[in-house]
Scaffold this motif. Structure first.
Motif, PDB file in Angstrom:
ATOM      1  N   ASN A   4      28.450  48.408   7.673  1.00  0.00           N
ATOM      2  CA  ASN A   4      26.913  48.178   7.513  1.00  0.00           C
ATOM      3  C   ASN A   4      26.892  46.811   7.316  1.00  0.00           C
ATOM      4  O   ASN A   4      25.782  46.199   7.417  1.00  0.00           O
ATOM      5  CB  ASN A   4      26.767  49.172   6.139  1.00  0.00           C
ATOM      6  N   ASN A 449      28.425  57.023  15.254  1.00  0.00           N
ATOM      7  CA  ASN A 449      27.067  57.121  15.023  1.00  0.00           C
ATOM      8  C   ASN A 449      26.223  57.987  16.194  1.00  0.00           C
ATOM      9  O   ASN A 449      26.954  58.319  17.151  1.00  0.00           O
ATOM     10  CB  ASN A 449      26.219  55.700  14.834  1.00  0.00           C
ATOM     11  N   SER A 470      24.141  56.739   5.143  1.00  0.00           N
ATOM     12  CA  SER A 470      25.072  56.484   6.296  1.00  0.00           C
ATOM     13  C   SER A 470      25.441  57.646   6.956  1.00  0.00           C
ATOM     14  O   SER A 470      25.989  58.589   6.112  1.00  0.00           O
ATOM     15  CB  SER A 470      26.188  55.417   5.893  1.00  0.00           C
ATOM     16  N   ASP A 515      22.539  46.381   5.663  1.00  0.00           N
ATOM     17  CA  ASP A 515      22.571  47.764   5.778  1.00  0.00           C
ATOM     18  C   ASP A 515      20.891  48.082   6.486  1.00  0.00           C
ATOM     19  O   ASP A 515      20.123  47.508   6.384  1.00  0.00           O
ATOM     20  CB  ASP A 515      22.423  48.488   4.401  1.00  0.00           C
ATOM     21  N   LYS A 516      21.145  49.634   6.830  1.00  0.00           N
ATOM     22  CA  LYS A 516      19.754  49.864   7.550  1.00  0.00           C
ATOM     23  C   LYS A 516      18.770  49.965   6.327  1.00  0.00           C
ATOM     24  O   LYS A 516      18.996  50.262   5.303  1.00  0.00           O
ATOM     25  CB  LYS A 516      20.067  51.387   8.321  1.00  0.00           C
ATOM     26  N   ASP A 517      17.322  49.925   6.979  1.00  0.00           N
ATOM     27  CA  ASP A 517      16.303  49.656   6.103  1.00  0.00           C
ATOM     28  C   ASP A 517      15.927  50.735   5.148  1.00  0.00           C
ATOM     29  O   ASP A 517      15.575  50.512   4.152  1.00  0.00           O
ATOM     30  CB  ASP A 517      15.036  49.166   6.889  1.00  0.00           C
ATOM     31  N   GLY A 535      18.378  45.703   7.377  1.00  0.00           N
ATOM     32  CA  GLY A 535      18.895  45.301   8.915  1.00  0.00           C
ATOM     33  C   GLY A 535      18.790  43.912   9.356  1.00  0.00           C
ATOM     34  O   GLY A 535      18.615  43.400  10.526  1.00  0.00           O
TER      35      GLY A 535
END
Length: 666
Positions: A4, A449, A470, A515-517, A535
């Motif tokens: 991440n 993923n 995640s 890390d992803k939003d 992100g």
């Protein structure tokens, strides 16, 4: 599998010199006996030195009181000579070094300083027969110096008690034998042995297959850190499991722990603007005062009918004693050093007193997420299977993930326990940015993923892409088999940290993360963070902080890891989380939070504000009292005793006020 956040190994710290507020001298290496062991009574020599330094001051005080007593006797020639002799010896015991300092400075062209002022004022007092007052001025000045030294020693002791916990003996492995030796004598490449419960004395590479270490002394993290063969073990950690051996990778002086200690010692050499101003002010102020004192002695001759030289000289001497900037020169640096000591006791390392001042101006706090507000320790949250037994699904997935060192893979393996250990694993291939491909018990597995499954044309439910956490998708024999969600745990004091910052008036708290939003926004909502962006690459974080600075914000950035180093350097105050966990962040940061608690951000701001408040209290006290007594002295109302209070007494009060910082609870 793709991480991440960027966990690139960090760069080593550079060696640093040790300095102190008033001298660059430091205690040398500890002496050892013939076997290289450190004597237990190593502090005795230092204690004897301290006792010896106080002896002249004590004797001078006794002689001063004796001289004052003799003043009440009938003065004949014999008593008079004894009295002068007593005062003279008392003066030389405390004033000798001051006069030597003044003479040395004059030879170097530095005439106007505190030593010069004290010298001419007290010698002038002897010239006009005010022996007791001349001795008293010098005596109390030296006592003030002792107070200052004691206060600095106390600050340094509190700092060393926090982090200087290096062992005095280490077991050196030579030809199959383990020999006790002083760690300062160990060389790079030597093998050392650490028993269970012992502290690691030197940085090294683990030669034993595996062992757990308590890192609380370094980072404040109570959870043991398990190291595998080849991984780095740092000085200050405590071995928990078994007898282990390390290959030494740095000398005693260059270990990570030693450099952190040096870092704190070095902080006192980086002056705040207030200190720099006082230093510049004293260089102008002191010669002006001397010339004013000369004028006060001579000018009245032309205007006063009953002019008496000794009377006006006495007033000028009082003027000089009052004007001595001792209280400012001593108490202001001591105030900042006290702030650095108080911060160290709270697990916060300031790299300079200037950063204590900068902390008071911060109005925007920007933070990284992983490792700063979250623990950076991933845990399995949910296991969802599609037409598979959950236990078998977990065992197959963990078997393949056991071939990866990524934190998410380790979380899956830890959750599965020992169920995967009997599985046969073959043809493992890591596909960058996607995940793992391999064969487990003759079954083809894809673990990663959504991009990985799409790459091999494996269909999976669309709703899976909407999951916030995640996620690890699993395909067995080219058929979607289920998923595992992984989440990073928010630190226990993270929410309290944000509340404390809001309470301090920090209205703009921003979180920046790679890390992803969706995960970032969920954490921000949980913690009540004002703005959050996910992100982001390291350069994106830099752009965000640059934009805030262009708006006129005073920004403190808190992060960890090498990927945060550029933005830590850019911020007005760069703060590194995780203590020794990221050398690159520590090297770049202005402030290091040693015990990894985000609530310490507010503590650092509070300490900065308290230190700044005490420093300005000292400045106001010194100037206020001096201005008042100066006026009295010029008109002949104040005596040398009032002058002593205005100079040394104010210095005492300022020193005690500075010491108060270390007793405050933050």
């Amino acid at each position: 599998m793709k991480a991440n956040e960027d966990n690139t190994p960090s760069a080593p710290l550079k060696p640093m010199e040790i300095t102190s507020p008033r001298t660059a001298e430091q205690p040398g290496p500890t002496k050892t006996d013939e076997q290289g062991e450190v004597p237990s009574n190593k502090a005795s020599a230092h204690e004897e030195h301290e006792g010896a330094s106080y002896a002249p001051t004590i004797i001078s005080l006794v002689l001063l009181l004796t001289g004052i007593a003799l003043d009440y006797f009938k003065v004949d020639w014999f008593v008079s000579y004894i009295r002068i002799g007593v005062y003279g010896i008392a003066y030389l015991l405390v004033g000798g070094k001051v006069l030597v300092h003044a003479a040395r400075n004059i030879r170097r062209g530095e005439v106007f300083n505190e030593f010069f002022l004290m010298g001419i004022a007290t010698l002038g007092a002897f010239y006009i027969g005010e022996y007791a007052e001349g001795v008293a001025v010098m005596l109390f000045y030296v006592i003030g110096e002792h107070f200052q030294e004691a206060a600095v020693a106390r600050s340094r002791k509190s700092i060393k008690a926090l982090i200087d916990n290096r062992p005095e003996i280490v077991g050196l492995v030579q030809q199959g034998q383990v020999n006790p030796i002083n760690p300062q004598q160990v060389k790079i490449g030597d093998i050392i042995e650490i028993k269970p419960g012992e502290k690691v004395a030197l940085d090294g590479e683990l030669l034993t297959e595996r062992s757990s270490f308590n890192t609380a002394a370094l980072t404040g993290e109570s959870k043991p850190d398990t190291k595998a063969k080849g991984e780095k073990v740092l000085a200050g950690m405590i071995n928990l499991d078994q007898v282990v051996q390390l290959k030494v990778t740095s000398t005693y002086e260059n270990s990570a722990l030693s450099k952190i200690l040096q870092l704190v010692e070095q902080a006192s050499s980086r002056k705040a603007k207030t200190q720099q101003f006082i230093t510049r002010f004293a260089k102008v102020y002191t010669p002006v005062v001397v010339f004013m004192a000369v004028a006060l002695t001579i000018v009245p001759y032309f205007f006063v009918a009953d002019y008496v030289f000794n009377d006006w000289l006495y007033r000028a001497l009082i003027f000089l004693v009052i004007s001595c900037p001792c209280a400012l020169v001593i108490s202001i640096p001591l105030g900042y050093f006290g702030g650095i000591g108080a911060a160290s006791k709270n697990g916060i390392l300031f790299k300079g007193s200037n950063f204590l001042d900068l902390m008071t101006k911060v109005d925007t706090v920007v933070m990284d997420k992983t490792g700063t507000l979250t623990e950076g320790v991933f845990q399995v949250q949910e296991v969802q299977v599609n037409e598979w037994d959950k236990t078998e699904f977990l065992a197959l997935t963990a078997a393949l993930e056991s071939k990866s060192t990524h934190p998410i893979a380790l979380a899956v393996v830890a959750h599965a326990g020992n169920s995967y250990q009997q599985k046969s694993i073959a043809d493992v291939e890591e596909i960058s940015g996607h995940g793992l491909k391999g064969t487990v018990d003759a079954k083809s597995l894809l673990v990663g993923n959504g991009k990985l499954l799409k790459k091999f044309n494996v269909a999976y439910p669309a709703e899976v892409d909407a999951i916030v956490e995640s996620i690890v998708l699993v395909a067995i024999n080219n058929q979607y088999a289920g998923y595992i969600t992984i989440a990073d745990k928010i630190k226990e004091d993270a929410k309290a940290a944000i509340e404390q910052l809001h309470g301090l008036g920090i209205k703009n708290i921003v979180m920046l993360s790679g890390d992803k939003d969706s995960i970032v926004q969920k954490v921000a909502m949980t913690l009540n963070i004002d703005q959050a962006y996910g992100g982001l690459l390291p350069e994106d974080k830099v752009n965000k902080v640059e934009a805030l600075k262009k708006e006129g914000k005073n920004v403190a950035f808190v992060g960890d890891g090498i990927n945060d180093a550029p933005v830590i350097a850019l911020a007005d105050v760069g703060m590194a989380m995780g203590g020794l966990g990221s050398d690159a962040a520590i090297e770049t940061a202005d402030v290091v939070i040693q015990n990894d608690q985000p609530s310490k951000i507010a503590t650092a701001i509070n300490i900065g504000k308290s230190t700044n408040r005490v420093v300005w209290q000292n400045i106001g006290l010194a100037f206020g009292v001096k201005a008042l007594v100066l006026a009295f002295g010029a008109f002949g109302v104040a005596s040398m005793w009032e002058a002593v209070f205005a100079d040394v007494g104010v210095a005492f009060l300022a020193i005690l006020n500075a010491i108060r910082i270390q007793r405050m609870r933050f």
